[in-house]
Design an enzyme around this catalytic site. Structure first.
Site, short mmCIF file in Angstrom:
data_model
loop_
_atom_site.label_atom_id
_atom_site.label_comp_id
_atom_site.label_asym_id
_atom_site.label_seq_id
_atom_site.Cartn_x
_atom_site.Cartn_y
_atom_site.Cartn_z
N ASP B 195 -92.90 82.36 29.19
CA ASP B 195 -93.50 82.60 30.49
C ASP B 195 -92.35 83.09 31.35
O ASP B 195 -91.51 82.30 31.78
CB ASP B 195 -94.10 81.30 31.06
CG ASP B 195 -94.81 81.55 32.39
OD1 ASP B 195 -94.37 82.46 33.13
OD2 ASP B 195 -95.78 80.85 32.69
N HIS B 196 -92.29 84.41 31.57
CA HIS B 196 -91.07 84.95 32.16
C HIS B 196 -90.83 84.45 33.59
O HIS B 196 -89.71 84.52 34.09
CB HIS B 196 -91.06 86.48 32.10
CG HIS B 196 -92.02 87.15 33.00
ND1 HIS B 196 -93.29 87.50 32.60
CD2 HIS B 196 -91.93 87.51 34.29
CE1 HIS B 196 -93.91 88.07 33.62
NE2 HIS B 196 -93.12 88.09 34.65
N GLU B 234 -99.15 90.94 44.38
CA GLU B 234 -98.72 92.26 43.90
C GLU B 234 -99.25 93.30 44.88
O GLU B 234 -100.40 93.21 45.30
CB GLU B 234 -99.31 92.55 42.52
CG GLU B 234 -98.75 91.70 41.41
CD GLU B 234 -97.39 92.19 40.93
OE1 GLU B 234 -96.98 93.28 41.34
OE2 GLU B 234 -96.75 91.45 40.17
N HIS B 258 -98.52 81.44 35.00
CA HIS B 258 -97.33 81.50 35.85
C HIS B 258 -97.39 80.50 37.02
O HIS B 258 -96.48 79.70 37.23
CB HIS B 258 -97.16 82.89 36.46
CG HIS B 258 -96.96 83.97 35.44
ND1 HIS B 258 -96.21 83.79 34.32
CD2 HIS B 258 -97.41 85.25 35.38
CE1 HIS B 258 -96.20 84.91 33.61
NE2 HIS B 258 -96.92 85.81 34.24
#
Lengths: 334, 506
Positions: B195-196, B234, B258
C-alpha cells in the site's frame, strides 16, 4: 573595528531583527517568518578563509540543520580587535508562503582578543540544544583558548586534511578523544561511503564465508589524504581482527601525479579479491569478476558537515579506528 | 568463518540490504516503467543495493535481455523525477537485468524462470534469495502464485517473498479467497501486500510523532480530540482509467485501503516494539474496532458522489459519465465520504470523517485532528475563526505537520488570533525524501513488513466497507451530484453539519 562584544546587546539585536522580519512578513505576502533552531553551530575560520564559500556552505546546511550559527573570523596578529554583526539566513520552501529563518552572528577576533571569545560564545549559545564547533583553523587547535571553547561544545569537528602534518593531526585528535572530547574529523567522514560499500560486499554470505582467507589489505592514497588512508587501513584491519582474521596492512602513498586520480582499497585472499576505487564522481567496486558502480559525488564541505552535524554523540567506531591509526602510523608513540 | 559482517557501522551506514534477485511479472507494464524500475535504479544510484543484485523481468512480449535493458533504460530516463541519469551507474545496474518471456498460465514460463534464477544465483551470488513482484492484473495473482508453487519456486536455498499490489480482492469473500490461494505456496509472513501510502515519509512520521514525543500521546483520545478528518483528494479525473474505475470507485480504490490504513496509523494503540508484527497487530486491532454500519447508519454516515462537467480555469472539464470507457448512465462513485466510529475506550464517540474524490479542487492528502475548544472563551477572538486547536498532518504534496493555536494579537487589547506552527518535511530536512516505492521495495528486500498490509488487516477493512458497498450497489443514485473542481456533494457537508462540524478546505 571595535574591541568589545556584548553578548546581551547581540541577543537584543537578534530579537529586534526577528521583530522586523515578522513585521515585513505580515505586511508583505502575509506568510510571516518561521524561526527554526536545532543547535548552536560555532564556526571558527581564519580571516583568509573564503568567506563567501563558507557562507554558502552554512546557508546550505541550515534547511537540514537549522541553527544559530556563530561564525568567528580569526583576523590573526595585529591590534586587539573584537567585533560582531547579526543577520539572518532565510529560505522559502517550495509551495509554502512562509519564510524559514535562522540566526547568524558574525564575530571578528584578532589573536589578542582570543581570550575573550569563550566568555562571548557561552551566553550566545542557544539553551538546551547541542553546541557544535566546526574548527576550520588548524593553528587554533593548539591554543589554550580553543580548549575552553571545546569544553563548552557537545562535539568538535575538524578537518585533519587541512593540517600541515598528518602525524600531528592524528596525534592531536587521538589525544583530544582520549581526554574526553567528542570529536569528528572530516577525513573520517570522507570514508563513510567507501566503508559502507565495503561493508555491503560482506553482507553477502558467499563473500563473508571467504573473509577468513583475506591475508592482505592495501590502501593507496595521494596527499593530502594521508589521515584518511591511515584511518581506512586501521578500520579495515581492526574489523578483520574483530572477526579473528589477521591480515597484513600496507598504507602506500603514491606520487602526486598519476593516471589514477583517487584512492584505492584492496582486500586480497586466495578466493577473494575486493577492490574499491574512485573514478571521477563514481565509486567502482570489484568483487572477483563482478563489478558495480554507484554515484559518489566529490565530498564538499557541505556534504561532510551535513553528516557530522547529524551525529551528536560519540562515534565509537571512529574513536577506535583513530586510536588504532595512531598506533599503526606511529608505533613509536606511547 | 565469520558469522557476522565485521564491517558494520549502524551509526553511519544505511540499513543492510541482502543480496537477492527480484522477479517482476508484468515487466512491460506501466507500473514497472513508471515506478518500480526508477525506484530500483535510484536505489542502485544511492548505493543501496548489493553488488550482485539482479532483476528478472517477465511478460508475454518476446524480448532479449538487451532489448529489456534498453526498454528499462528509456523508462528510467523518462520517469525518474529527481534522479540524474548516470550512464556508468546504469551500465553496471543493467548487467543485472534479465528477461524471460511467457504466459503466466504456461508452465514453460516457470521452467525458464527457474533456469534463469539458478544461473543468477551461481554467477551473481544472490544466495538463492528471490522476491516475486506481481505487477499484473489482480486476476492473475492466484495463477502466478500457483505456477510458482508447481515449479518449486516458492522455496529455495534462500528466502522467497511475494509482493502484490492492491486491490486485494473486491470484497471480503474475494479477499479471503485470494489469500487462501497465495497461502498454498507462500506463508503469510512471506506475502507483502503493498500500500504505497504507507511508504510515504509522513505516514511513517506519524508513528515517530506520536510515539517518539511525550507531549502528544496524553492528548490523543476522546477527552481532548473532537473529531478527525482524513482527506485524499485528486484534482484530475479518471483519465484513461475509466474501465478500471467502473469496477472500483472511490470507496474501494481509496477508502477501503489507503485511507483506512492511514486512519489505523493515526488511531492505533502504541505497539510494544517497532517490530513489523507488533505494529501491524495494533493496526489490525484498530481496524477491527471500527464499528460496522447497519443500513440505516450507512444512509446517515456515508455520502457517495460523482463529478459532473464544469468549467475549471477557463477549460471545459468533462463529467465522469463523459469519460472514455465509462457508461453514460454509470452509478459508480468518484467521491466517497464516510463517518466512522471506533469502538474502543480511547476513541468512543469521536467521529473519523474520511473523504476521497476525483476532480476536487486540488490534489491533497492530509489528516486534520481537531481538539476540543477551551471550556470557556475568556478572550475576544479575531474574526470568525474557531478557537479550536488543530493538528494537521500533510501527506502530500508538501509533507509536513502544522499545529494551529491561538495567540494574542500585539497591542493593548486582549484579542486572539489563530497562528500556525509548521514543520515542513522538505524544508526541515533538506534531504530528498525517498519515494514510497523506494522505501517499500527496500523494506521487502530487507524483510521488514511493518509498512505492508497483512491478511487480517485487509479482511478487517473489507468488513467495515462491505456494508457501505452493499447498500450503495443496491441504491439508485442521483448522479452527477457535484461539479468537477468543487469539494464534493452538498450532502457531504450536511453529514458533518449534523454533528456541528465543517469540512476543512485544505
Amino acid at each position: 573595528m571595535g574591541t568589545t562584544v556584548s553578548p546581551e546587546r547581540v541577543l537584543k539585536e537578534l530579537s529586534a531583527l526577528w521583530v522586523s522580519y515578522g513585521k515585513e512578513g505580515a505586511a508583505g505576502d502575509g506568510g510571516g517568518v518561521l524561526r527554526a533552531c536545532s543547535m548552536t553551530l560555532v564556526v571558527l575560520a581564519e580571516g583568509s578563509d573564503d568567506a563567501a564559500a563558507l557562507g554558502e556552505t552554512i546557508a546550505a546546511l541550515m534547511p537540514e540543520h537549522p541553527a544559530r550559527a556563530i561564525v568567528v573570523s580569526l583576523s590573526g596578529a595585529g591590534p586587539r580587535a573584537l567585533a560582531d554583526r547579526v543577520q539572518q539566513q532565510c529560505w522559502k520552501p517550495f509551495g509554502l508562503g512562509k519564510q524559514i529563518c535562522c540566526e547568524q552572528i558574525e564575530i571578528t577576533a584578532s589573536d589578542e582578543a582570543l581570550a575573550d571569545l569563550p566568555s562571548v560564545l557561552l551566553p550566545l549559545a542557544v539553551p538546551d540544544l547541542p553546541v557544535m564547533v566546526w574548527c576550520r583553523s588548524p593553528r587554533l587547535v593548539r591554543k589554550a583558548e580553543f580548549g575552553q571553547i571545546a569544553r563548552m561544545a557537545t562535539k568538535v569537528v575538524v578537518d585533519s586534511a587541512a593540517f600541515a602534518d598528518a602525524s600531528d593531526a592524528i596525534r592531536w585528535m587521538a589525544g583530544a578523544a582520549e581526554s574526553g572530547l567528542t570529536i569528528g574529523d572530516l577525513s573520517w567522514t570522507r570514508l563513510t561511503r567507501w566503508r559502507e560499500m565495503l561493508s555491503h560486499v560482506f553482507d553477502n554470505r558467499d563473500y563473508l564465508a571467504k573473509l577468513s582467507g583475506i591475508g592482505e589489505v592495501r590502501v593507496e592514497f595521494r596527499r593530502p589524504l594521508g589521515v584518511s588512508a591511515w584511518l581506512m587501513g586501521a578500520w579495515v584491519a581492526g574489523s578483520l581482527e574483530h572477526a579473528g582474521v589477521k591480515a597484513a596492512l600496507s598504507v602506500v602513498e603514491l606520487d602526486g601525479a598519476g593516471a589514477d586520480p583517487g584512492p584505492r582499497v584492496q582486500l586480497t585472499g586466495p578466493n577473494l579479491h575486493v577492490e574499491l576505487s574512485r573514478q571521477e564522481d563514481r565509486l567502482v567496486i570489484e568483487v572477483n569478476s563482478l563489478s558495480s558502480c554507484t554515484n559518489l559525488p566529490q565530498p564538499s564541505d557541505y556534504l561532510l558537515m551535513r553528516e557530522e552535524l547529524g551525529i551528536v554523540r560519540r562515534d565509537a567506531v571512529f574513536e577506535r579506528s583513530l586510536a588504532s591509526a595512531a598506533h599503526l602510523a606511529y608505533p613509536t608513540d606511547k | 568463518m565469520a558469522n557476522e559482517n565485521p564491517f558494520q557501522d549502524p551509526l553511519r551506514f544505511e540499513r543492510q540490504v541482502p543480496e537477492c534477485a527480484v522477479v517482476i511479472f508484468g515487466a512491460n507494464g506501466d507500473l514497472t516503467k513508471r515506478k518500480l524500475m526508477p525506484a530500483l535504479y535510484r536505489l542502485a544510484y544511492d548505493r543501496r543495493l548489493s553488488t550482485g543484485f539482479a532483476v528478472v523481468g517477465s511478460s508475454r512480449t518476446p524480448l532479449t535481455d538487451d532489448q529489456f535493458r534498453e526498454n528499462m533504460q528509456a523508462a528510467v530516463k523518462q520517469f525518474s523525477e529527481d534522479t540524474d541519469f548516470d550512464a556508468d551507474v546504469w551500465k553496471t545496474f543493467a548487467q543485472g537485468l534479465f528477461y524471460v518471456a511467457g504466459d503466466v498460465g504456461d508452465s514453460g514460463l516457470y521452467d525458464g524462470l527457474r533456469q534463469k534464477l539458478t544461473a543468477i544465483e551461481n554467477e551473481r551470488h544472490t544466495g538463492g534469495n528471490v522476491m516475486f513482484y506481481l505487477s499484473t492484473q489482480p486476476s492473475q495473482y492466484a495463477e502466478i502464485s500457483h505456477g510458482l508453487g508447481v515449479a518449486g519456486l516458492g522455496k529455495g536455498t534462500g528466502w522467497r517473498r511475494l509482493v502484490v499490489e492492491k486491490p486485494f480482492g473486491h470484497d471480503l469473500a474475494s479477499a479471503r479467497e485470494l489469500s487462501d490461494r497465495l497461502h498454498e505456496v507462500f506463508s503469510e509472513s512471506d506475502v507483502y501486500r503493498i500500500d504505497h501510502y504507507l511508504g510515504k515519509e509522513t505516514v511513517q512520521n506519524i508513528l515517530a510523532f506520536r510515539f517518539g514525543n511525550g507531549i502528544f500521546e496524553p492528548l490523543w483520545n476522546r477527552r481532548y480530540v473532537n473529531h478527525v478528518q482524513i482527506t485524499g483528494a485528486e484534482s484530475i479525473g479518471v483519465e484513461d482509467r475509466g474501465g478500471y474505475y467502473e469496477e472500483a470507485g472511490a470507496l474501494d480504490d481509496m477508502i477501503q485501503n489507503h485511507l483506512l490504513q492511514v486512519m489505523a496509523t493515526i488511531a492505533m494503540e502504541p505497539s510494544a516494539s517497532f517490530r513489523a508484527n507488533s505494529v501491524r497487530d495494533e493496526r489490525s486491532k484498530l481496524l477491527r474496532s471500527i464499528r460496522p454500519m447497519t443500513p440505516d447508519e450507512v444512509r446517515q454516515n456515508t455520502v457517495p458522489g460523482q463529478y459532473g462537467p464544469a468549467r475549471i480555469g477557463g477549460m471545459d472539464a468533462v463529467g465522469y459519465r463523459q469519460e472514455k470507457k465509462v457508461s453514460p448512465s454509470s452509478q459508480q462513485n468518484t467521491y466517497a465520504a464516510v463517518t466512522f466510529f471506533i469502538d474502543n475506550w480511547r476513541w468512543a464517540g469521536v467521529p473519523f470523517y474520511l473523504r476521497s474524490g476525483k476532480r476536487l479542487p486540488k490534489r491533497v492528502t492530509e489528516i486534520a485532528i481537531q481538539f476540543n475548544s477551551a471550556p470557556l472563551h475568556l478572550f475576544h477572538q479575531d474574526g470568525a475563526s474557531s478557537g479550536a486547536n488543530l493538528l494537521i498532518v500533510r501527506i502530500q504534496p508538501e509533507e509536513g505537520i502544522s499545529l494551529r493555536f491561538l495567540s494574542k494579537l500585539p497591542g493593548a487589547g486582549m484579542t486572539l488570533r489563530p497562528v500556525s506552527m509548521d514543520f515542513s518535511y522538505g524544508s526541515s530536512f533538506g534531504e530528498r525524501s525517498p519515494s514510497a516505492y523506494e522505501t517499500l521495495l527496500l523494506d521487502a528486500i530487507i524483510g521488514d513488513a511493518t509498512l505492508y498490509t497483512r491478511q487480517d488487516m485487509v479482511e478487517a477493512s473489507w468488513s467495515v466497507v462491505e456494508p457501505i458497498q452493499n447498500l450503495w450497489r443496491q441504491s439508485r443514485h442521483v448522479f452527477p451530484n457535484y461539479p468537477a473542481g468543487t469539494w464534493g456533494p452538498e450532502a457531504a457537508d450536511e453529514m458533518l453539519a449534523r454533528r456541528g462540524h465543517v469540512w476543512r478546505k485544505p
